[in-house]
Design a protein around this motif. Structure first.
Motif, PDB file in Angstrom:
ATOM      1  N   HIS A  12      46.900  40.132  37.405  1.00  0.00           N
ATOM      2  CA  HIS A  12      45.923  40.588  38.402  1.00  0.00           C
ATOM      3  C   HIS A  12      45.405  42.000  38.152  1.00  0.00           C
ATOM      4  O   HIS A  12      44.282  42.315  38.498  1.00  0.00           O
ATOM      5  N   THR A  72      42.223  41.771  35.412  1.00  0.00           N
ATOM      6  CA  THR A  72      41.146  40.784  35.514  1.00  0.00           C
ATOM      7  C   THR A  72      39.792  41.348  35.095  1.00  0.00           C
ATOM      8  O   THR A  72      39.092  40.746  34.278  1.00  0.00           O
ATOM      9  N   THR A  98      44.405  35.128  34.475  1.00  0.00           N
ATOM     10  CA  THR A  98      43.907  34.855  35.814  1.00  0.00           C
ATOM     11  C   THR A  98      42.512  35.447  35.964  1.00  0.00           C
ATOM     12  O   THR A  98      42.179  36.433  35.314  1.00  0.00           O
ATOM     13  N   SER A 153      41.538  36.200  39.055  1.00  0.00           N
ATOM     14  CA  SER A 153      41.681  36.660  40.431  1.00  0.00           C
ATOM     15  C   SER A 153      42.423  37.990  40.476  1.00  0.00           C
ATOM     16  O   SER A 153      43.131  38.355  39.534  1.00  0.00           O
ATOM     17  N   ASP A 154      42.287  38.677  41.582  1.00  0.00           N
ATOM     18  CA  ASP A 154      43.049  39.898  41.824  1.00  0.00           C
ATOM     19  C   ASP A 154      44.321  39.619  42.622  1.00  0.00           C
ATOM     20  O   ASP A 154      45.073  40.544  42.942  1.00  0.00           O
ATOM     21  N   ASP A 155      44.572  38.344  42.939  1.00  0.00           N
ATOM     22  CA  ASP A 155      45.787  37.966  43.657  1.00  0.00           C
ATOM     23  C   ASP A 155      46.989  38.136  42.737  1.00  0.00           C
ATOM     24  O   ASP A 155      46.930  37.805  41.547  1.00  0.00           O
TER      25      ASP A 155
END
Length: 144
Positions: free
Chosen positions: A9, A12, A34, A36-38
């Protein structure tokens, strides 16, 4: 040339910029990171990249996380992988020319995207010097 890339994350935005840059230059990119920043576990994205490099499905790997320590430690557990943690162009050049690194590990929290693009270009264009450096690499065991 095929490049495999992975990120957690923290990396990204960097990964997206690198993939865009590499594809514009005609490289084939295997994206295991990923988008996403999750929060995710970096190891889940490191192993597919390291596997690709280890089995010659990719010429090189690029891994990105906050400090790059976790991705480097994980990648270096794979036989035939020499992952180098780099934070500037000069270190990147040395990790290729002296250590014949085949995976570039980037600390997203300590670099700027434009700096990282330069590092990627340096990594991919720098040749291994061989000679006395090969003798040193030969002393790195594939397993203990």
């Amino acid at each position: 040339m095929k490049i495999s890339i992975g990120n957690d994350h923290a990396g990204t935005d960097y990964k997206l910029a690198i993939v865009k840059h590499l594809e514009a230059k005609g490289y084939t990119v295997n994206n295991y990171g990923t988008d996403s920043d999750d929060s995710v576990d970096y190891a889940d994205f490191v192993h597919p990249v390291a596997d690709d490099v280890e089995t010659n499905k990719a010429d090189y790997g690029i891994l990105i996380c906050g400090s790059a320590n976790g991705v480097a430690m994980t990648a270096n557990k794979h036989q035939k992988v020499r992952a180098g943690l780099c934070w500037n162009k000069e270190i990147t050049e040395l990790t290729r020319s002296h250590n014949n690194a085949n995976v570039l590990c980037i600390p997203a929290r300590f670099t700027a995207i434009q700096q990282v693009i330069e590092m990627v270009d340096t990594f991919l264009s720098t040749e291994f010097e061989g000679g006395r450096h090969q003798k040193r690499i030969d002393k790195i065991p594939l397993s203990c």
